[in-house]
Design an enzyme around this catalytic site. Structure first.
Site, short mmCIF file in Angstrom:
data_model
loop_
_atom_site.label_atom_id
_atom_site.label_comp_id
_atom_site.label_asym_id
_atom_site.label_seq_id
_atom_site.Cartn_x
_atom_site.Cartn_y
_atom_site.Cartn_z
N GLU A 18 7.50 -4.66 -7.09
CA GLU A 18 7.53 -5.49 -5.88
C GLU A 18 6.86 -6.83 -6.17
OE1 GLU A 18 4.92 -4.07 -2.91
OE2 GLU A 18 5.42 -5.65 -1.46
N ASP A 60 3.19 -1.96 -3.81
CA ASP A 60 1.82 -1.87 -3.30
C ASP A 60 1.67 -0.67 -2.37
OD1 ASP A 60 1.47 -5.49 -3.07
OD2 ASP A 60 1.17 -4.06 -4.71
N ASP A 85 0.68 -0.66 0.44
CA ASP A 85 0.54 -1.09 1.84
C ASP A 85 1.89 -0.90 2.54
OD1 ASP A 85 0.84 -4.62 0.89
OD2 ASP A 85 2.25 -2.94 0.87
N ASP A 91 4.23 -3.03 3.37
CA ASP A 91 5.38 -3.67 2.71
C ASP A 91 5.83 -2.85 1.51
OD1 ASP A 91 4.43 -7.13 3.40
OD2 ASP A 91 5.47 -5.55 4.54
#
Ligand code: 28F
Length: 654
Positions: free
Chosen positions: A440, A513, A515, A517
């Site tokens: 990413e 990640d 997170d 996203d």
């Protein structure tokens, strides 16, 4: 005809006279017992269960004639079958020609019992309705009990031969027929054990195909009895609704579209319901037998529906006269349909006897649809609009996908090895040893390129949010610039073109990640693989990289004494190990980009030290539902679902 008694018939039960009918009985039964497969298809598990269907068909005939409202099928201890109906009861009077009770004729003379003659009985189905006498011949014993509103009659047969007279065993004011039989284990040598689910599936199908029939199946073997009742006033309309309920898709219109017609030679009925899915599920029956290979009725159905949809679309200007016609596959996308025809002189083609051959039935179905479907659409313009628009959307997607395929094939053809610019490929081309990290963001991509092992690790950075593949059609996936690099890099093609032999890397590692996203990217990629390259998941090629969440460093160790933590729990353990929170520095990694290449290598890419999660979907259904749910609009449930249970993943030590 000589009168001497020879050995074969010494054990013939004493009947009033030994005559033509006795010979006929013996010859018939011998033929059946010698070649059972000719009559019931096989003496394996299918044939065993077919015995039940033959008897049930007779009860269904009685129900279709309007005299029976409930059929009960019981599996008794010892795999003995009992079938009971509350019809009129098989006639017990003397058969005019045979000189024995009609019920005895029905159970001992081959091809007897009103299915063939002018007996006013329509064909209910089964293997050309060979009737009860075959079941009798193949049973160690069979008992029939008839209630005719006055007496209770009972007669017993063994391997098809009459062993008792037709006795009156009581009085009753009820009517009906009960048949109890035990399949002959010397013939059913594979198995004589009944499978409740096999019987349930067929009996449910019969109740769908004979609207209003009520059939109860009970398993009375062993302690815990179980029972299921099938009863659908809606008939094949209910069948359509039932088939949709298993698909987690929504109907495009509330009421199932239903048509029917009949003449003196037979009848036809059709039920159709469109849904939001892309699959096609058309099932056809002739005399309640599933015509798996289709036939005149099914092909006429498909042709006629496509013809009517096109003429409606042009008549009401959804399409211009000059537009190319919508195809069957466009019309049939998202369609569930049941085609059920009944005819006395059913002709079956194909080895499996599962293809209807009667041409006139095709004509009858075609005319019915031409009239009744067009009427329906004209009388229900709102529903018609939904169906036509869905069909046009499908045709558009098909044409776009075709174009995209041609483009990607042409590109592929022109420069076979043309890989996407974004791909930093590895040196080895031994797919079994190479791995591709789909990373990413460009910054993480840069670190990964610097930190990786160039020999067998390729890096493909993706950028931003990609297409929400769940809602898209294959054409957008093909054309979308965000996913084409993935498809091209992997080399397998997608959808119909997918070929796992062309996979360029045996490990496909998604590195995003920890997170929301990152979760979004992970879910989108997994949805894409699940929908268009499922074999990659099934064959275990897909992994999720596990970058560390924290770095716990002992104060005063000049950064020498540290631990990488992959969870909050591990972080706390390391803090305690290194002397408590006062004595350590804790760095939380918010994104891969915060790690320098060496850190990324040793924590996440070095096969000696990394942990990865292999994506194995235990239950495609759950995953499908998960992806569908996850592709909803709110981000929060998506993240939560991923963390909780969207994927059944196991920690690996590689
Ligand atoms: C448990 C299995 O087999 N039920 C049946 C009938 C009722 C009649 C019938 C059957 C007419 C002359 C052939 C009664 N009254 N359940 C069953 N219920 N067969 S099989 O007639 C047999 C035909 O011979 C029946 C008046 N008409 C027909």
């Amino acid at each position: 005809m000589s009168n001497e008694i020879n050995a074969t018939n010494l054990n013939t039960p004493i009947t009033e006279k030994y005559d033509e009918s006795s010979i006929q009985v013996l010859e018939g039964l011998e033929a059946v017992r010698k070649r059972p497969g000719m009559y019931i298809g096989s003496t394996g598990e299918r044939g065993l269960h077919h015995l039940v269907y033959e008897i049930v068909d007779n009860a269904i005939d009685e129900a279709l004639a309007g005299y029976c409202t409930h059929i009960e099928v019981d599996i008794l201890e010892g795999d003995i079958i009992r079938v009971a109906d509350n019809g009129r009861g098989v006639p017990v009077g003397m058969h005019p020609k045979m000189g024995i009770p009609t019920v005895e004729v029905v159970y001992t003379i081959l091809h007897a019992g009103g299915k063939f003659g002018d007996g006013g009985y329509k064909v209910a189905g089964g293997l050309h309705g060979v009737g009860a006498s075959v079941v009798n011949a193949l049973s160690e014993y069979l008992e029939v009990v008839v209630r005719n509103g006055e007496n209770i009659y009972r007669q017993r047969y063994e391997r098809g031969k009459t062993v008792t007279p037709l006795d009156i065993i009581g009085k009753t004011n009820e009517t009906g027929t009960t048949v109890t039989f035990k399949p002959d284990p010397t013939l059913f040598t594979d198995t004589t054990v009944y499978d409740f689910d096999i019987l349930a599936k067929r009996l449910q199908e019969q109740s769908f195909l004979n609207a209003g029939i009520k059939i109860t199946l009970s398993d009375l073997r062993g302690e815990e009895e179980k029972s299921q009742t099938f009863h659908y006033e809606g008939g094949i309309r209910s069948y359509c609704e039932y088939l949709l309920s298993g698909k987690k898709k929504d109907p495009l219109h509330d009421d199932v579209i239903y048509m029917s017609t009949a003449n003196d030679k037979g009848s036809a009925e059709i039920a159709i319901q469109f849904n939001t899915g892309y699959d096609t599920n058309i099932i056809s029956f002739a005399n309640t037998m599933h015509t798996i290979d289709g036939g005149t009725h099914e092909s006429a159905f498909k042709t006629a529906v496509t013809r009517v949809i096109n003429s409606y679309a042009k008549k009401f200007k959804f399409l211009k006269e000059s537009d190319t016609n919508l195809r069957g596959e466009d019309v049939q996308e998202g369609m569930i349909a049941v085609v059920s025809v009944k005819l006395e002189d059913a002709q079956f083609e194909s080895q499996t006897k599962a293809k209807l051959g009667n041409t006139w039935m095709g004509t009858m179905v075609s005319q019915m649809i031409g009239e009744q479907l067009m009427d329906y659409l004209e009388n229900n313009p709102a529903v018609a609009k939904i169906i036509i628009n869905k069909t046009i959307a499908s045709a558009t997607a098909r044409e776009a996908a075709q174009k995209a395929r041609e483009v990607s094939r042409k590109k592929d053809g022109l420069s076979r090895a043309r890989m996407p610019d974004k791909l930093t490929d590895c040196i080895s081309d031994d797919a079994t040893k190479t791995e591709i990290y789909i990373v990413e963001g460009d910054s993480a991509g840069g670190s990964a390129c610097d930190g990786r092992n160039k020999t067998y690790q390729a890096i493909l950075p993706l950028w931003g949010k990609m297409l929400n593949v769940e809602k898209a059609r294959i054409d957008k996936v093909y054309g979308n610039d965000k996913l084409t690099p993935v498809v091209t890099s992997l080399g397998t093609g997608i959808g119909d073109d997918f070929n796992i032999e062309k996979l360029r890397y045996h490990k496909i590692i998604i590195m995003a990640d920890a997170d929301v996203d990152g979760a979004h990217i992970r879910t989108l990629l997994l949805t894409f693989f699940f929908r268009y390259m499922p074999a990659l998941i099934e064959e275990g090629h897909i992994f999720l990289a596990q970058p560390p969440l924290f770095k716990v460093t002992a104060k005063g160790s000049k950064g020498k004494n540290f631990r990488y933590a992959f969870s909050d729990e591990e972080r706390d353990t390391f803090i305690a190990e290194l002397g408590g929170s006062e004595k350590v520095d804790v760095q939380r990694y918010k994104g891969l980009g915060e790690m320098d290449p060496e850190q990324l290598w040793e924590t996440t890419m070095d096969p000696q030290t990394r942990t990865m999660l292999k994506v194995t979907m235990e239950d495609a259904e759950l995953a499908d539902a998960a992806f569908t749910l996850l592709m909803g609009d709110e981000v929060e449930p998506r993240r939560k679902f991923i963390e909780d249970n969207a994927l059944n993943v196991t920690n690996l030590d590689i």
